[in-house]
Design a protein around this motif. Structure first.
Motif, PDB file in Angstrom:
ATOM      1  N   TRP A  32       0.795  -1.240   0.000  1.00  0.00           N
ATOM      2  CA  TRP A  32       0.000   0.000   0.000  1.00  0.00           C
ATOM      3  C   TRP A  32       0.835   1.302   0.000  1.00  0.00           C
ATOM      4  CZ3 TRP A  32       0.646   3.004   4.337  1.00  0.00           C
ATOM      5  CH2 TRP A  32       1.160   2.362   5.481  1.00  0.00           C
ATOM      6  N   PRO A  33       2.000   1.386   0.682  1.00  0.00           N
ATOM      7  CA  PRO A  33       2.720   2.681   0.614  1.00  0.00           C
ATOM      8  C   PRO A  33       3.359   2.955  -0.738  1.00  0.00           C
ATOM      9  CG  PRO A  33       3.445   1.333   2.473  1.00  0.00           C
ATOM     10  CD  PRO A  33       2.713   0.429   1.533  1.00  0.00           C
ATOM     11  N   PHE A  34       3.438   1.909  -1.586  1.00  0.00           N
ATOM     12  CA  PHE A  34       4.242   1.989  -2.810  1.00  0.00           C
ATOM     13  C   PHE A  34       3.415   1.958  -4.084  1.00  0.00           C
ATOM     14  CE2 PHE A  34       7.466   1.522   0.203  1.00  0.00           C
ATOM     15  CZ  PHE A  34       7.168   0.435   1.020  1.00  0.00           C
ATOM     16  N   LEU A  35       2.081   1.892  -3.941  1.00  0.00           N
ATOM     17  CA  LEU A  35       1.228   1.705  -5.136  1.00  0.00           C
ATOM     18  C   LEU A  35       1.139   2.963  -5.985  1.00  0.00           C
ATOM     19  CD1 LEU A  35      -1.648  -0.374  -3.528  1.00  0.00           C
ATOM     20  CD2 LEU A  35       0.180  -1.198  -5.025  1.00  0.00           C
ATOM     21  N   THR A  36       1.256   4.118  -5.352  1.00  0.00           N
ATOM     22  CA  THR A  36       1.132   5.402  -6.069  1.00  0.00           C
ATOM     23  C   THR A  36       2.278   6.321  -5.636  1.00  0.00           C
ATOM     24  OG1 THR A  36      -0.337   6.106  -4.285  1.00  0.00           O
ATOM     25  CG2 THR A  36      -1.386   5.285  -6.301  1.00  0.00           C
ATOM     26  N   VAL A  38       4.484   9.030  -3.873  1.00  0.00           N
ATOM     27  CA  VAL A  38       4.311   9.714  -2.584  1.00  0.00           C
ATOM     28  C   VAL A  38       3.855  11.155  -2.872  1.00  0.00           C
ATOM     29  CG1 VAL A  38       5.463  10.516  -0.495  1.00  0.00           C
ATOM     30  CG2 VAL A  38       6.042   8.287  -1.458  1.00  0.00           C
ATOM     31  N   VAL A  43       3.511  14.954   2.465  1.00  0.00           N
ATOM     32  CA  VAL A  43       4.573  14.305   3.258  1.00  0.00           C
ATOM     33  C   VAL A  43       5.738  15.284   3.368  1.00  0.00           C
ATOM     34  CG1 VAL A  43       6.073  12.277   3.460  1.00  0.00           C
ATOM     35  CG2 VAL A  43       3.841  12.068   2.337  1.00  0.00           C
ATOM     36  N   TYR A  46       9.711  15.170   1.949  1.00  0.00           N
ATOM     37  CA  TYR A  46       9.960  14.095   0.987  1.00  0.00           C
ATOM     38  C   TYR A  46      10.650  14.607  -0.279  1.00  0.00           C
ATOM     39  CZ  TYR A  46       9.549   9.490  -1.044  1.00  0.00           C
ATOM     40  OH  TYR A  46       9.853   8.257  -1.567  1.00  0.00           O
ATOM     41  N   PHE A  88      13.959   7.302   3.879  1.00  0.00           N
ATOM     42  CA  PHE A  88      13.033   8.292   4.431  1.00  0.00           C
ATOM     43  C   PHE A  88      12.331   7.857   5.701  1.00  0.00           C
ATOM     44  CE2 PHE A  88      10.949  12.282   3.942  1.00  0.00           C
ATOM     45  CZ  PHE A  88       9.680  12.125   4.481  1.00  0.00           C
ATOM     46  N   ASN A  89      12.176   6.553   5.905  1.00  0.00           N
ATOM     47  CA  ASN A  89      11.363   6.044   7.015  1.00  0.00           C
ATOM     48  C   ASN A  89      12.199   5.329   8.071  1.00  0.00           C
ATOM     49  OD1 ASN A  89       8.456   6.469   5.826  1.00  0.00           O
ATOM     50  ND2 ASN A  89       9.715   5.628   4.173  1.00  0.00           N
ATOM     51  N   ILE A  95       5.622   2.015   7.564  1.00  0.00           N
ATOM     52  CA  ILE A  95       6.059   2.054   6.155  1.00  0.00           C
ATOM     53  C   ILE A  95       7.461   1.462   6.026  1.00  0.00           C
ATOM     54  CG2 ILE A  95       6.675   3.621   4.264  1.00  0.00           C
ATOM     55  CD1 ILE A  95       4.245   5.301   5.041  1.00  0.00           C
TER      56      ILE A  95
HETATM   57  C1  LIG Z   1       6.775   5.147   0.474  1.00  0.00           C
HETATM   58  N1  LIG Z   1       6.200   6.182   1.327  1.00  0.00           N
HETATM   59  C2  LIG Z   1       4.846   6.355   1.351  1.00  0.00           C
HETATM   60  C3  LIG Z   1       4.292   7.329   2.155  1.00  0.00           C
HETATM   61  C4  LIG Z   1       2.802   7.498   2.175  1.00  0.00           C
HETATM   62  O1  LIG Z   1       2.252   8.177   3.007  1.00  0.00           O
HETATM   63  N2  LIG Z   1       2.137   6.859   1.181  1.00  0.00           N
HETATM   64  C5  LIG Z   1       0.708   6.974   1.081  1.00  0.00           C
HETATM   65  C6  LIG Z   1       0.044   6.120   2.138  1.00  0.00           C
HETATM   66  C7  LIG Z   1      -1.395   6.290   1.968  1.00  0.00           C
HETATM   67  N3  LIG Z   1      -1.805   5.502   0.815  1.00  0.00           N
HETATM   68  C8  LIG Z   1      -2.600   4.443   1.059  1.00  0.00           C
HETATM   69  O2  LIG Z   1      -2.931   4.126   2.172  1.00  0.00           O
HETATM   70  C9  LIG Z   1      -3.024   3.679  -0.140  1.00  0.00           C
HETATM   71  C10 LIG Z   1      -2.620   4.048  -1.417  1.00  0.00           C
HETATM   72  C11 LIG Z   1      -3.058   3.318  -2.519  1.00  0.00           C
HETATM   73  C12 LIG Z   1      -3.905   2.227  -2.314  1.00  0.00           C
HETATM   74  F1  LIG Z   1      -4.335   1.506  -3.370  1.00  0.00           F
HETATM   75  C13 LIG Z   1      -4.302   1.859  -1.030  1.00  0.00           C
HETATM   76  C14 LIG Z   1      -3.869   2.591   0.062  1.00  0.00           C
HETATM   77  C15 LIG Z   1       5.111   8.156   2.963  1.00  0.00           C
HETATM   78  C16 LIG Z   1       6.491   7.970   2.915  1.00  0.00           C
HETATM   79  C17 LIG Z   1       7.051   6.973   2.089  1.00  0.00           C
HETATM   80  O3  LIG Z   1       8.281   6.797   2.021  1.00  0.00           O
END
Ligand SMILES: Cn1cc(C(=O)NCCCNC(=O)c2ccc(F)cc2)ccc1=O
Length: 115
Positions: A32-36, A38, A43, A46, A88-89, A95
């Motif tokens: 989930w943190p990597f699907l889209t 940042v 954030v 970042y 970053f984390n 995450i």
């Molecule tokens: C890789 N990274 C991610 C974040 C971050 O905050 N990323 C968004 C989290 C919220 N996104 C979701 O929860 C989500 C997104 C798509 C989906 F299909 C389902 C859930 C912050 C620092 C970092 O290094």
């Protein structure tokens, strides 16, 4: 006999493996943190800290538009996702732990498929 340059067959089967690997990563419960990308407006820090953002949706776009010349450049982008995450984390953050799990899963799968 010495191999000639890569045949088109090799690269199309490599491409199929990349699509399969990416689909497995996207389906992983820790993805989930990597699907889209940042959202660097949401954030703080970042944009300044991470010079080359990368995420699975961007990799999929590059894969489907034939941006990757070979397997190595695809694997380099996947590893960029996890390297950015580690930078970053905190290791013990949600995450940070997700990134560690995804990296282990990826390393296991691509070695199974390609070695
Ligand atoms: C890789 N990274 C991610 C974040 C971050 O905050 N990323 C968004 C989290 C919220 N996104 C979701 O929860 C989500 C997104 C798509 C989906 F299909 C389902 C859930 C912050 C620092 C970092 O290094």
């Amino acid at each position: 006999p010495a191999r000639k340059s890569k045949t088109s067959k090799d690269s199309s089967s490599e491409l199929a493996v990349c699509h399969m690997l990416l689909a497995e990563l996207e389906a992983h419960r820790c993805a989930w943190p990597f699907l889209t990308p940042v959202n660097h407006k949401a954030v703080p820090g970042y944009k300044k800290v991470i010079k080359r953002p990368m995420d699975f949706s961007t990799i999929k776009e590059k894969l489907t538009s034939n941006h990757y010349l070979n397997l190595e450049t695809f694997i380099a982008d996947i590893n960029l996702v996890f390297d950015n995450c580690k930078k970053f984390n905190e290791d013990q953050s949600e995450i940070g732990k997700a990134g560690y799990n995804m990296k282990r899963f990826f390393n296991k799968r691509w070695t199974e498929l390609l070695q």
